[in-house]
Design a protein around this motif. Structure first.
Motif, short mmCIF file in Angstrom:
data_model
loop_
_atom_site.label_atom_id
_atom_site.label_comp_id
_atom_site.label_asym_id
_atom_site.label_seq_id
_atom_site.Cartn_x
_atom_site.Cartn_y
_atom_site.Cartn_z
N LEU A 90 0.89 4.36 -0.75
CA LEU A 90 0.18 3.10 -0.50
C LEU A 90 0.65 2.00 -1.45
CD1 LEU A 90 -3.49 4.27 0.16
CD2 LEU A 90 -1.72 3.69 1.80
N ALA A 116 -4.14 9.35 -1.22
CA ALA A 116 -3.34 8.14 -1.46
C ALA A 116 -2.42 8.41 -2.63
CB ALA A 116 -4.26 6.96 -1.76
N THR A 174 -7.04 8.59 8.02
CA THR A 174 -8.29 9.03 7.38
C THR A 174 -9.45 9.03 8.38
OG1 THR A 174 -8.67 6.78 6.53
CG2 THR A 174 -7.59 8.36 5.06
N TRP A 204 -2.72 4.40 7.34
CA TRP A 204 -3.62 5.13 6.43
C TRP A 204 -5.04 5.14 7.00
CZ3 TRP A 204 -4.23 8.25 2.36
CH2 TRP A 204 -5.43 8.22 1.66
N MET A 219 4.88 9.57 4.45
CA MET A 219 3.96 10.58 3.94
C MET A 219 4.71 11.89 3.82
SD MET A 219 1.57 12.00 7.07
CE MET A 219 0.92 10.48 7.67
N VAL A 222 0.17 10.10 1.11
CA VAL A 222 0.65 8.89 1.77
C VAL A 222 0.89 7.81 0.72
CG1 VAL A 222 0.10 7.13 3.49
CG2 VAL A 222 -0.72 9.47 3.81
N VAL A 253 1.79 0.13 5.90
CA VAL A 253 1.15 1.44 5.78
C VAL A 253 -0.38 1.40 5.94
CG1 VAL A 253 0.84 1.50 3.26
CG2 VAL A 253 1.22 3.63 4.52
N GLN A 254 -1.02 0.30 5.58
CA GLN A 254 -2.50 0.29 5.55
C GLN A 254 -3.15 0.66 6.89
OE1 GLN A 254 -4.31 -0.05 2.56
NE2 GLN A 254 -5.86 0.84 3.91
#
Length: 120
Positions: free
Chosen positions: A27, A67, A52, A48, A80, A25, A44-45
């Motif tokens: 980041l 990452a 996870t 992500w 991703m 992915v 994206v955060q």
């Protein structure tokens, strides 16, 4: 270590397959207004974090998540890539992450509506 020792060591080393799928992915976070943009600037955060936490909470130990830095498609993010299939996804909301986990990672079916088509 001589070249022959390096070759011999390489011949003996086998990499075990740890994961059924491995998601990388992007980041990358560039400053606001950067001409290339970034996956970080495109949100994206939270995706992500969702990915996870979902992998961990469902104990999907055969799914790797790493990452990564820039993939080079900055304005197309967040993105991703999932191996070994080589599928590029463009998730934009948490429900997209849930669908990728359920469909691709658990059932082996890619999520066509989220696939980014690379033009050659």
């Amino acid at each position: 270590m001589s070249d022959s020792e390096v070759a011999e060591a390489d011949d003996e080393f086998e990499v075990p397959q740890l994961y059924k799928y491995h998601a990388f992915v992007c980041l990358t976070q560039r400053p606001p207004g950067h001409p290339r943009g970034s996956c970080g600037a495109l949100g994206v955060q939270p995706l992500w974090d969702r990915l996870t936490k979902t992998i961990e909470s469902q104990r999907l130990t055969d799914i790797g998540v790493t990452a990564a830095g820039c993939f080079g498609f900055c304005s197309a993010g967040p993105m991703m890539v999932v191996y070994p299939d080589g599928i590029w996804y463009r998730p934009t909301k948490p429900e997209d992450i849930d669908e990728i986990v359920e469909s691709h990672f658990k059932q082996g079916k890619r999520v066509d509506r989220l696939v980014m088509v690379l033009k050659r």
